[in-house]
Design a protein around this motif. Sequence first.
Motif, PDB file in Angstrom:
ATOM      1  N   THR A  77       0.654  -1.223  -0.340  1.00 47.14           N
ATOM      2  CA  THR A  77      -0.010  -0.292  -0.167  1.00 47.14           C
ATOM      3  C   THR A  77       0.573   1.257  -0.063  1.00 47.14           C
ATOM      4  OG1 THR A  77      -0.503   0.045   2.272  1.00 47.14           O
ATOM      5  CG2 THR A  77      -1.680  -0.984   1.505  1.00 47.14           C
ATOM      6  N   TYR A  78       0.732   2.026  -0.386  1.00 45.16           N
ATOM      7  CA  TYR A  78       0.645   3.921  -0.200  1.00 45.16           C
ATOM      8  C   TYR A  78       1.043   4.019   1.603  1.00 45.16           C
ATOM      9  CZ  TYR A  78       0.196   4.120  -5.114  1.00 45.16           C
ATOM     10  OH  TYR A  78       0.811   3.832  -5.900  1.00 45.16           O
ATOM     11  N   TYR A 134       5.697  -0.461   1.441  1.00 45.93           N
ATOM     12  CA  TYR A 134       4.932   1.104   1.155  1.00 45.93           C
ATOM     13  C   TYR A 134       5.231   0.817  -0.534  1.00 45.93           C
ATOM     14  CZ  TYR A 134       4.058   2.743   5.561  1.00 45.93           C
ATOM     15  OH  TYR A 134       3.524   2.843   6.780  1.00 45.93           O
ATOM     16  N   SER A 135       3.950   0.667  -1.120  1.00 43.06           N
ATOM     17  CA  SER A 135       4.671   0.724  -2.728  1.00 43.06           C
ATOM     18  C   SER A 135       5.298   1.585  -3.200  1.00 43.06           C
ATOM     19  CB  SER A 135       3.266   1.176  -3.587  1.00 43.06           C
ATOM     20  OG  SER A 135       3.405   1.061  -4.587  1.00 43.06           O
TER      21      SER A 135
END
Length: 161
Positions: free
Chosen positions: A125-126, A154-155
Motif C-alpha cells: 500500500t501507500y 510501501y508501494s
Amino acid sequence: MTDTILVLTEDTLATADIEHLLALHEGEVLTYRVLVPADSERPLLATVVDNLGLGELGEAFDRLRGKEPSVREAKATADEQLAASLAEFAAAGREATGEVVADDPLPALRAAVAAGEVREIAVVTYPHAWEDTFHRDWASRARDELQVPVLHLYSGTSELG
C-alpha cells in the motif's frame, strides 16, 4: 501448506514492488495470488488526513463533499489494477493469478487462509497516516486475525509498513 504468497494491493503493483516480492524468496518457486479491493467506501477521516498529508487539497475537499467512486467505477479501476499487476508478474517471468475483492479485503484473506493455501501475506500500500499510526491498516488487521506471516511494504519503495 502450499507455497502461495497472497499479495493484497490497493493499486497496480510497480516493477519495484514485484522485484521486492520476488527477492524475498529468491530461488524458490512460489505461486502468487493478487487481491485488489474495489474501493468504493473510503473512511472519511482517514482519507482526508491522507489527502491533506500528501498536499492533495482538491481530493480532500471532494471527499468532504461526499464524492466517492461508484461501485461500478471502483470495480473497473480494480480490474485494471489487477490486470496490470498480473502483467508485471509476467514481465518478471512469474505467473500469478488474482481477483478483485470486496471493499474490505479481510474476509477474502480470511477465506484464503482458512482454505490452507497461503504461506504468507504481502500487503502493498501507500503510507496511510491515520490507519498506519493507529494500526487499522490492512496489514495490522491481518496480523491480528490470521495465523500466517504478514509483511507490509510501501508501494514503489523498499520501506516496510
